[in-house]
Scaffold this motif. Structure first.
Motif, PDB file in Angstrom:
ATOM      1  N   ALA A 247       0.694  -1.197   0.062  1.00 44.72           N
ATOM      2  CA  ALA A 247       0.000  -0.063  -0.212  1.00 44.72           C
ATOM      3  C   ALA A 247       0.877   1.254  -0.020  1.00 44.72           C
ATOM      4  CB  ALA A 247      -1.029  -0.232   1.198  1.00 44.72           C
ATOM      5  N   LEU A 248       1.994   1.327   0.693  1.00 50.01           N
ATOM      6  CA  LEU A 248       2.840   2.618   0.920  1.00 50.01           C
ATOM      7  C   LEU A 248       3.663   2.769  -0.164  1.00 50.01           C
ATOM      8  CD1 LEU A 248       3.021   2.594   4.853  1.00 50.01           C
ATOM      9  CD2 LEU A 248       1.113   3.606   3.492  1.00 50.01           C
ATOM     10  N   GLU A 249       4.445   1.570  -0.385  1.00 50.65           N
ATOM     11  CA  GLU A 249       5.492   1.890  -1.334  1.00 50.65           C
ATOM     12  C   GLU A 249       5.068   1.474  -2.749  1.00 50.65           C
ATOM     13  OE1 GLU A 249       8.569  -0.815   0.291  1.00 50.65           O
ATOM     14  OE2 GLU A 249       8.274  -0.054   2.283  1.00 50.65           O
ATOM     15  N   HIS A 250       4.362   0.424  -2.947  1.00 52.54           N
ATOM     16  CA  HIS A 250       3.693   0.274  -4.304  1.00 52.54           C
ATOM     17  C   HIS A 250       2.429   0.803  -4.982  1.00 52.54           C
ATOM     18  CE1 HIS A 250       6.985  -2.804  -4.863  1.00 52.54           C
ATOM     19  NE2 HIS A 250       6.838  -3.107  -3.557  1.00 52.54           N
ATOM     20  N   GLY A 251       1.839   1.700  -3.985  1.00 49.90           N
ATOM     21  CA  GLY A 251       0.538   2.330  -4.392  1.00 49.90           C
ATOM     22  C   GLY A 251      -0.565   1.634  -4.637  1.00 49.90           C
ATOM     23  N   ALA A 252      -0.643   0.165  -4.266  1.00 50.66           N
ATOM     24  CA  ALA A 252      -1.653  -0.605  -4.602  1.00 50.66           C
ATOM     25  C   ALA A 252      -2.836  -0.415  -3.575  1.00 50.66           C
ATOM     26  CB  ALA A 252      -1.056  -2.064  -4.450  1.00 50.66           C
ATOM     27  N   ILE A 253      -4.003  -0.930  -3.982  1.00 48.50           N
ATOM     28  CA  ILE A 253      -5.140  -1.087  -3.249  1.00 48.50           C
ATOM     29  C   ILE A 253      -5.054  -2.353  -2.620  1.00 48.50           C
ATOM     30  CG2 ILE A 253      -7.795  -0.830  -3.180  1.00 48.50           C
ATOM     31  CD1 ILE A 253      -7.804   0.718  -5.425  1.00 48.50           C
ATOM     32  N   VAL A 254      -5.160  -2.255  -1.345  1.00 50.83           N
ATOM     33  CA  VAL A 254      -4.939  -3.513  -0.389  1.00 50.83           C
ATOM     34  C   VAL A 254      -6.252  -3.884   0.307  1.00 50.83           C
ATOM     35  CG1 VAL A 254      -3.691  -4.656   1.666  1.00 50.83           C
ATOM     36  CG2 VAL A 254      -2.405  -3.464  -0.156  1.00 50.83           C
ATOM     37  N   CYS A 255      -6.841  -4.949   0.042  1.00 59.62           N
ATOM     38  CA  CYS A 255      -8.127  -5.569   0.578  1.00 59.62           C
ATOM     39  C   CYS A 255      -7.944  -6.555   1.487  1.00 59.62           C
ATOM     40  CB  CYS A 255      -9.118  -5.654  -0.650  1.00 59.62           C
ATOM     41  SG  CYS A 255      -9.418  -4.534  -1.974  1.00 59.62           S
ATOM     42  N   THR A 256      -8.640  -6.823   2.669  1.00 69.10           N
ATOM     43  CA  THR A 256      -8.663  -7.700   3.657  1.00 69.10           C
ATOM     44  C   THR A 256      -9.526  -7.663   4.667  1.00 69.10           C
ATOM     45  OG1 THR A 256      -6.698  -8.804   4.978  1.00 69.10           O
ATOM     46  CG2 THR A 256      -6.954  -6.625   5.345  1.00 69.10           C
ATOM     47  N   TYR A 257      -9.543  -8.983   5.164  1.00 69.77           N
ATOM     48  CA  TYR A 257     -10.811  -8.974   6.261  1.00 69.77           C
ATOM     49  C   TYR A 257     -10.401  -8.132   7.575  1.00 69.77           C
ATOM     50  CZ  TYR A 257     -11.757 -13.149   3.650  1.00 69.77           C
ATOM     51  OH  TYR A 257     -11.972 -13.946   2.713  1.00 69.77           O
ATOM     52  N   GLY A 258     -11.574  -7.826   8.100  1.00 71.98           N
ATOM     53  CA  GLY A 258     -11.582  -6.498   9.085  1.00 71.98           C
ATOM     54  C   GLY A 258     -10.527  -7.096  10.370  1.00 71.98           C
ATOM     55  N   ASP A 259     -10.354  -8.192  10.979  1.00 69.36           N
ATOM     56  CA  ASP A 259      -9.469  -8.359  12.123  1.00 69.36           C
ATOM     57  C   ASP A 259      -8.095  -8.040  11.861  1.00 69.36           C
ATOM     58  OD1 ASP A 259     -11.649  -9.179  13.779  1.00 69.36           O
ATOM     59  OD2 ASP A 259     -11.201 -11.306  13.500  1.00 69.36           O
ATOM     60  N   THR A 260      -7.620  -8.244  10.576  1.00 69.34           N
ATOM     61  CA  THR A 260      -6.397  -8.212  10.167  1.00 69.34           C
ATOM     62  C   THR A 260      -5.845  -6.939  10.079  1.00 69.34           C
ATOM     63  OG1 THR A 260      -6.636  -9.904   8.278  1.00 69.34           O
ATOM     64  CG2 THR A 260      -4.576  -9.044   8.379  1.00 69.34           C
ATOM     65  N   MET A 261      -6.824  -5.897   9.866  1.00 65.58           N
ATOM     66  CA  MET A 261      -6.412  -4.220   9.883  1.00 65.58           C
ATOM     67  C   MET A 261      -5.754  -3.897  11.213  1.00 65.58           C
ATOM     68  SD  MET A 261      -7.772  -3.041   7.064  1.00 65.58           S
ATOM     69  CE  MET A 261      -8.245  -1.452   7.297  1.00 65.58           C
ATOM     70  N   ARG A 262      -5.993  -4.354  12.329  1.00 64.40           N
ATOM     71  CA  ARG A 262      -5.594  -3.840  13.723  1.00 64.40           C
ATOM     72  C   ARG A 262      -4.347  -4.841  14.092  1.00 64.40           C
ATOM     73  NH1 ARG A 262      -9.285  -4.608  17.256  1.00 64.40           N
ATOM     74  NH2 ARG A 262      -8.594  -3.043  18.767  1.00 64.40           N
TER      75      ARG A 262
ATOM     76  N   ARG B  91      -5.586   0.856 -11.426  1.00 62.89           N
ATOM     77  CA  ARG B  91      -5.055   0.648 -10.068  1.00 62.89           C
ATOM     78  C   ARG B  91      -4.578  -0.770  -9.944  1.00 62.89           C
ATOM     79  NH1 ARG B  91      -5.902   4.061  -5.979  1.00 62.89           N
ATOM     80  NH2 ARG B  91      -4.449   3.008  -4.898  1.00 62.89           N
ATOM     81  N   GLU B  92      -3.543  -1.096  -9.048  1.00 64.60           N
ATOM     82  CA  GLU B  92      -3.243  -2.468  -8.687  1.00 64.60           C
ATOM     83  C   GLU B  92      -4.213  -2.748  -7.593  1.00 64.60           C
ATOM     84  OE1 GLU B  92      -1.483  -5.059  -9.964  1.00 64.60           O
ATOM     85  OE2 GLU B  92      -0.453  -4.052 -11.614  1.00 64.60           O
ATOM     86  N   VAL B  93      -4.622  -3.952  -7.388  1.00 67.00           N
ATOM     87  CA  VAL B  93      -5.551  -4.337  -6.391  1.00 67.00           C
ATOM     88  C   VAL B  93      -4.995  -5.598  -5.787  1.00 67.00           C
ATOM     89  CG1 VAL B  93      -7.856  -4.879  -5.654  1.00 67.00           C
ATOM     90  CG2 VAL B  93      -7.438  -3.138  -7.000  1.00 67.00           C
TER      91      VAL B  93
END
Length: 381
Positions: free
Chosen positions: A81-96, A134-136
């Motif tokens: 996300a921060l270095e390659h500018g991709a849209i990163v999608c994941t499940y909620g628990d992983t976010m934190r 965009r890269e996803v």
């Protein structure tokens, strides 16, 4: 089953408890590991431990996919996300889940990373379709339960020629982890506890069936009972394990017959085999490197492998020194044995992965069991 209340009936629970009290031999101790976080949650929420004989101990296992995810894998998703500018999608628990440098996916999002919580792998694919420039990347985690949906979206992306979609695959395998706990010298040097048998995972077994557990049940003489996630399911499974131990048996039994078969879901297995292959090794939090315990995309789907597409390399990262997640995941320690449990580390401010997921041992214990095990003075502080 007509109603879920049938599996939460207090009168029936007391009858099973009475039977356990009669059949658990006074002269020995029983130690059973519930591998799955869903069982840990049920045991804590419904006070199952309080209904078990004093010589029957439940040991928390590493069965929460968020909890066993090592920091280095989360760092990879943040870098996308921060270095390659991709849209990163994941499940909620992983976010934190805490990562390196004080970051997590949600904190990386606050720094400008395009990181999105999704409810399914199909949601990530839909985002790729609507953002063709965009890269996803779908940050795919979980045991065999969530693996077939990831396989499906990879196959669909290939059929559609969706060139901006890829998967950071962190799917792991349950039987390999159980075997590793039983045999690995590395795990033993970290510290282990005696285990007389396992309460086997329910949702995983719907997919893979009960047969994959038969080999190590025989090889290591450890009985396994596949159980549902309701309190009566767990209690009945413990009774079945006690009976096996008393009779000197070590086989796989299925308490969750309403959903699990010996062979599992053949269609889901075929889809997984088409899209994925075994990794030689994969790091698990608390267990170290576990051979043949995770999946990666087959060569035919290499174009959708985010690790290859972005040239990502994995770097192992040590856990926070104050956090006891590794020992808790192996059952060596309980949540209340961690110095920062319930004080510095809470569900609102998790330091370790076991506190992040609702299925994590620390989160379940914080929500339902901490007042029983922590002295009142410590709680007030």
């Amino acid at each position: 089953m007509k109603y879920i209340d049938e599996f939460r009936d207090g009168a029936i629970a007391r009858k099973i408890a009475d039977r356990l009290a009669q059949e658990a031999l006074p002269g020995r101790r029983y130690s059973f590991m519930e591998f799955c976080g869903g069982h840990t949650h049920a045991i804590s929420r419904y006070g199952v431990v309080g209904l078990l004989p004093a010589n029957v101990t439940m040991v928390h296992g590493p069965g929460c996919p968020v909890c066993v995810l090592p920091i280095g894998r989360i760092d990879m998703a943040i870098a996308l996300a921060l270095e390659h500018g991709a849209i990163v999608c994941t499940y909620g628990d992983t976010m934190r889940v805490p990562a390196s440098g004080g970051l997590s996916l949600v904190r990386a999002k606050a720094r400008g990373g395009d990181i999105r919580m999704v409810y399914s792998a199909a949601d990530a694919l839909a985002i790729a379709r609507t953002n063709p420039q965009r890269e996803v990347v779908f940050f795919a985690i979980g045991f065999e339960t969530t693996t077939p949906p990831t396989a499906l979206v990879v196959r669909d992306a290939a059929r559609e020629g969706l060139s901006n979609f890829s998967v950071l695959c962190c799917h792991v395998l349950t039987p390999a982890a159980i075997t590793h706990i039983l045999q690995s010298p590395e795990v033993r040097q970290y510290g282990t506890v005696p285990i007389d048998g396992f309460v086997g995972p329910a949702h995983v077994s719907i997919v893979i069936g009960s047969a994959p557990y038969e080999g190590f049940a025989q090889a290591y003489a450890k009985p396994v009972v596949i159980a549902g996630f309701e309190p009566l399911d767990v209690m009945q499974a413990v009774l079945m394990l006690v009976r096996q131990v008393n009779e000197g048996r070590a086989v796989v039994e299925n308490e969750f017959t309403r959903a699990v078969t010996r062979s599992g879901n053949a269609n889901a297995q075929a889809l997984m085999d088409e899209v994925f292959e075994l990794r030689e090794s994969f790091e698990w939090r608390g267990l170290g490197e576990v051979p043949a315990s995770a999946l990666r995309l087959q060569p035919r789907y290499a174009a959708f492998d985010a690790e290859q597409r972005f040239g990502l390399g994995y770097k192992s990262v040590a856990d926070n020194k104050a956090c006891e997640c590794g020992a808790i995941l192996r059952g060596v320690k309980k949540p209340q044995d961690c110095k920062i449990f319930g004080t510095v580390c809470t569900p609102e401010n998790p330091v370790g992965s076991c506190m992040v997921s609702s299925e994590g041992a620390c989160a379940a214990h914080y929500s339902y069991g901490r007042f029983k095990d922590i002295p009142v003075v410590a709680e007030v502080v």
